[in-house]
Design a protein around this motif. Structure first.
Motif, short mmCIF file in Angstrom:
data_model
loop_
_atom_site.label_atom_id
_atom_site.label_comp_id
_atom_site.label_asym_id
_atom_site.label_seq_id
_atom_site.Cartn_x
_atom_site.Cartn_y
_atom_site.Cartn_z
N HIS A 280 1.03 -1.19 0.05
CA HIS A 280 -0.13 -0.22 0.04
C HIS A 280 0.46 1.49 0.35
O HIS A 280 0.66 2.45 1.01
CB HIS A 280 -1.34 0.09 1.07
CG HIS A 280 -1.79 -1.21 1.42
ND1 HIS A 280 -2.79 -1.43 0.61
CD2 HIS A 280 -2.34 -2.49 2.29
CE1 HIS A 280 -3.05 -2.80 1.02
NE2 HIS A 280 -2.46 -3.25 1.67
N GLN A 281 1.58 1.15 -0.46
CA GLN A 281 3.33 2.20 -0.72
C GLN A 281 3.11 3.03 -2.27
O GLN A 281 3.48 1.72 -2.91
CB GLN A 281 4.26 1.97 -0.29
CG GLN A 281 4.61 0.91 1.35
CD GLN A 281 3.22 2.07 2.59
OE1 GLN A 281 4.64 3.52 2.97
NE2 GLN A 281 2.63 2.06 2.84
N GLU A 282 2.14 4.03 -2.39
CA GLU A 282 2.61 3.97 -3.71
C GLU A 282 3.46 5.56 -3.81
O GLU A 282 3.92 6.24 -3.29
CB GLU A 282 1.61 4.89 -4.25
CG GLU A 282 1.28 5.35 -5.54
CD GLU A 282 -0.29 6.10 -6.14
OE1 GLU A 282 -0.31 6.26 -7.34
OE2 GLU A 282 -0.94 6.07 -5.45
N VAL A 283 5.01 5.41 -4.68
CA VAL A 283 5.91 6.18 -5.66
C VAL A 283 5.11 6.85 -6.02
O VAL A 283 4.89 6.84 -7.24
CB VAL A 283 7.07 6.03 -5.89
CG1 VAL A 283 7.70 6.77 -6.61
CG2 VAL A 283 7.40 4.04 -4.78
N THR A 284 5.17 8.64 -5.74
CA THR A 284 4.21 9.20 -6.21
C THR A 284 5.31 10.64 -7.51
O THR A 284 5.17 11.32 -8.15
CB THR A 284 3.64 10.10 -5.04
OG1 THR A 284 4.41 10.91 -4.33
CG2 THR A 284 2.40 9.70 -4.77
N THR B 196 4.12 7.87 -1.06
CA THR B 196 2.60 7.86 0.20
C THR B 196 1.79 6.67 0.46
O THR B 196 1.70 5.83 0.07
CB THR B 196 1.52 8.56 -0.72
OG1 THR B 196 1.80 10.15 -1.52
CG2 THR B 196 -0.08 8.62 -0.11
N ASP B 197 1.96 6.45 2.00
CA ASP B 197 1.15 5.29 2.26
C ASP B 197 -0.40 5.52 2.55
O ASP B 197 -1.08 6.48 2.30
CB ASP B 197 2.05 5.14 4.09
CG ASP B 197 0.79 3.94 4.82
OD1 ASP B 197 -0.23 3.60 3.90
OD2 ASP B 197 1.45 3.72 5.55
N LEU B 198 -1.36 4.69 1.57
CA LEU B 198 -2.25 4.42 0.67
C LEU B 198 -3.38 4.33 1.80
O LEU B 198 -4.80 4.87 2.12
CB LEU B 198 -2.92 3.91 -0.21
CG LEU B 198 -2.14 4.21 -1.52
CD1 LEU B 198 -1.82 2.74 -2.46
CD2 LEU B 198 -2.16 5.83 -1.41
N GLU B 199 -3.00 3.51 3.05
CA GLU B 199 -3.23 3.33 4.36
C GLU B 199 -3.59 4.63 5.57
O GLU B 199 -5.07 4.91 5.58
CB GLU B 199 -3.35 1.35 4.81
CG GLU B 199 -3.29 0.69 4.59
CD GLU B 199 -3.09 -0.65 5.18
OE1 GLU B 199 -1.90 -0.30 5.42
OE2 GLU B 199 -4.29 -1.79 4.70
N THR B 200 -2.46 4.83 5.94
CA THR B 200 -2.26 6.48 6.64
C THR B 200 -2.50 7.79 5.49
O THR B 200 -2.86 8.97 6.77
CB THR B 200 -1.58 6.47 7.38
OG1 THR B 200 0.08 6.54 7.02
CG2 THR B 200 -1.10 5.25 8.00
N LYS B 201 -2.27 7.81 4.20
CA LYS B 201 -2.08 9.32 3.53
C LYS B 201 -0.68 9.96 3.89
O LYS B 201 -0.39 11.00 3.74
CB LYS B 201 -3.04 9.97 4.01
CG LYS B 201 -4.72 9.17 3.45
CD LYS B 201 -4.98 8.59 2.20
CE LYS B 201 -6.08 7.60 2.64
NZ LYS B 201 -6.68 6.92 0.94
N ARG B 202 -0.12 8.68 5.12
CA ARG B 202 1.28 9.81 5.27
C ARG B 202 2.26 9.61 4.26
O ARG B 202 2.13 9.14 3.85
CB ARG B 202 1.80 9.12 6.02
CG ARG B 202 3.15 9.56 6.96
CD ARG B 202 3.63 9.24 7.76
NE ARG B 202 4.51 7.58 7.50
CZ ARG B 202 6.01 7.31 7.60
NH1 ARG B 202 6.56 8.36 7.67
NH2 ARG B 202 5.83 5.85 6.83
N SER B 203 3.20 10.83 3.80
CA SER B 203 3.60 11.20 3.12
C SER B 203 5.04 10.81 3.46
O SER B 203 5.47 11.60 4.35
CB SER B 203 3.74 12.19 1.70
OG SER B 203 4.78 11.72 0.99
#
Length: 582
Positions: A86-90, A102-109
């Motif tokens: 669940h980690q999206e490289v932006t 961006t951690d897609l679960e916590t929305k933390r970048s």
């Protein structure tokens, strides 16, 4: 290398954790115990078999856990790889060698530093901007959640029918698996054939099997749009509108139109993109940035048969090999390079396998090659194993070769049994630069339940070698469209060719070919008065073997004669594909 850290304890960040990414991580750890390896995967799974997704939908594969090739625990505990789901490289910051995640679960970048970056983002399904493309019940399939959503939709809505848009790998496999769930399947294909990598006349055996299983195939008619409507029972349906104005009502739609390289990260950070839209890489899988490598469906690679030409190929096998090469290059092993792809594949549906390797005739003709001048084909219809052993199935095999030297350019095969192993043999022969004469002499396994003393691979080599040696002149049904269209005369009504069918009368009666004169092979010597020497003669039988003998007899007696490639079986399939294309 850039620093002692990069040399001794390299920080390797891998974007994407399926075929290419997972293979890169595993190979890296096997070669370098001191490396810091991190996989950043935006989905909920790594190292899953996306080629198995249609079979999970069809309940052939019972659970999604069965699709997991390797677990997170294995990567973390056995390989000491930091796997983050669940980690999206932006964003990629090439100057500072960091990626923004961006951690897609916590929305933390946060930022992650790298010495070397391996991009393995794969390819994304094509979803054209058409009316209704985002309606509920319209699905693409890329990962396990996609497959799960399709299964849930079928169950929740008691789906009874489906439109599959596209007739490539995903389209065929989804059509088969949805049919297994007793859904009425409609396939909509914009081209005049399914499996676009194949030559069209090879595919009618597949179409016949699909029709037997109740599949409705709409050729030459692409998707125009999708509308939602209410049925008389109050249930919502989807109406699929085609380019020609036809409409098909179904409970759901599967988009199998194709895939495109997922290159948005590469583009945004300024990496070179190739002319075909994939990430440009060299033979070590290195991008235009010395610290960034890319592998898998997102990259452009060299065509093995035509060095210097680039191609896109979304297959798991090449992705795995590319990953090994990229990591070896990162760790200093520069002797291993990627030699290119030849497009070897197999696809099974409805009990029929279609497989190919190397160049198709379509590809050669697009390059300007002419049949009979630069290349030729050998077509055989042979048993999958010895005919005297029960349940032998027909292998329809087409071998494509260069006329000047006999070099093998490609092969295609269709049938119910033994298709993959024949194409695998020829694929290896292409890798080794072999000729059709090598196939003629190949020593292959033989026992009656597995093959024949003259395997179909040998037979194809023998037919091709006979052509090269001048033992036979060859003609083709598709080359002479008039044979398929029941006309063998010129504008003045005179016969252009004498078409002689050397099958036995009972075969001709059961499966006639219009305007062909029947002289059984057994009678050919005693009925020479029926064969005019001033005309060009074309002979055929059921599969090409008896007519080859007839052509040898007639040519030695001074006749101008050609053997029609593949005989009646090729006539039947060439006629079917010709009718579809009109």
């Amino acid at each position: 290398m850039a620093s002692s850290q990069a040399k001794d304890k390299p920080r390797i960040v891998i974007v994407g954790g399926v075929a290419g990414g997972a293979s890169a991580a595993a190979r890296c750890r096997r070669l370098c115990e001191s490396a810091s390896i991190t996989i950043l995967e935006r989905g909920p799974y790594i190292s899953f078999a996306n080629c198995g997704l249609p079979y999970y939908v069809g309940n052939v594969i019972k659970t999604k856990e069965d699709l997991l090739v390797a677990s997170i625990g294995l990567f973390r505990n056995r390989l000491n790889v930091d796997v983050r789901l669940h980690q999206e490289v932006t964003k990629i910051d090439r100057e500072n060698k960091t990626v923004v995640v961006t951690d897609l679960e916590t929305k933390r970048s946060y930022q992650e530093k790298y010495d070397y970056l391996v991009l393995a983002p794969g390819a994304e399904p094509i979803r054209p901007k058409l009316e209704g493309i985002n309606l509920e019940g319209v699905y693409s399939i890329r990962d396990i959640p996609d497959a799960s959503h399709i299964k849930e939709w079928i169950s929740k809505n008691d789906a009874k029918s489906v439109v599959v848009v596209g007739g490539g790998f995903i389209g065929l496999e989804m059509a088969e698996n949805l049919s297994l769930l007793n859904l009425k399947v409609h396939v909509v294909e914009a081209l005049p054939q399914l499996m676009p990598a194949m030559d069209p006349e090879m595919l009618p055996p597949l179409y016949r099997k699909m029709t037997e299983h109740g599949v409705d195939i709409i050729f030459h008619d692409g998707l125009k749009g999708i509308k939602k409507e209410e049925s008389n029972t109050g249930k919502s349906n989807l109406r699929v509108i085609t380019a020609s104005g036809k409409s098909v009502v179904a409970d759901m739609v599967i988009l199998g139109i194709g895939v495109r390289p997922d290159t948005h990260l590469a583009k945004e950070c300024g990496l070179q993109i190739g002319s075909l839209g994939g990430i440009a890489v060299d033979e070590h899988m290195k991008t235009s940035d010395d610290s960034i490598y890319a592998v898998g469906d997102a990259v452009e690679v060299e065509d093995f048969l035509f060095p210097g030409e680039k191609t896109l190929l979304a297959l798991a096998g090449p992705a795995n090999r590319q990953a090994r090469i990229a990591v070896e290059s990162i760790l200093g092993r520069k002797d291993h390079t990627f030699r290119g792809v030849q497009g070897t594949f197999v696809c099974g549906a409805f009990g029929v396998a279609v497989a190919a390797t190397g160049a198709s005739e379509k590809k050669l003709q697009k390059r300007g090659w002419k049949q009979g001048r630069e290349y030729e084909t050998a077509v055989i219809h042979a048993g999958s194993h010895a005919g005297y052993y029960p349940n032998s199935k027909t292998v329809h095999l087409k071998l494509i070769f260069e006329l000047k030297n006999g070099k093998i350019l490609g092969a295609q095969a269709v049938g119910e049994e033994g298709i993959d192993k024949r194409i695998d043999c020829i694929a290896m022969a292409i890798q080794a630069g072999m000729t059709v004469m090598d196939l003629e002499e190949a020593e292959l396994c033989y026992a009656p339940q597995f093959g024949s003393a003259k395997d179909p691979v040998n037979l194809a080599g023998m037919v091709a070698s006979n052509i090269l040696r001048g033992d036979v002149q060859q003609a083709h049904w598709l080359e002479h469209e008039e044979w398929l269209n029941d006309a063998v005369t010129n504008k003045e009504g005179e016969e252009k060719h004498i078409l002689i069918d050397v099958r036995n009368p009972e075969e001709v009666e059961a499966e006639p070919v219009p305007h062909a004169q029947n002289i059984p092979l057994r009678d050919i010597r005693s009925q020479l008065e029926k064969v005019p020497k001033e005309k060009e003669i074309a002979v055929f039988c059921r599969s090409g073997q008896r007519s080859y003998l007839a052509s040898r007899i007639l040519s030695q007696l001074g006749y101008r004669v050609k053997n029609v490639s593949g005989g009646f079986l090729s006539y039947r399939d060439a006629k079917a594909s010709s009718e579809i294309s009109r």
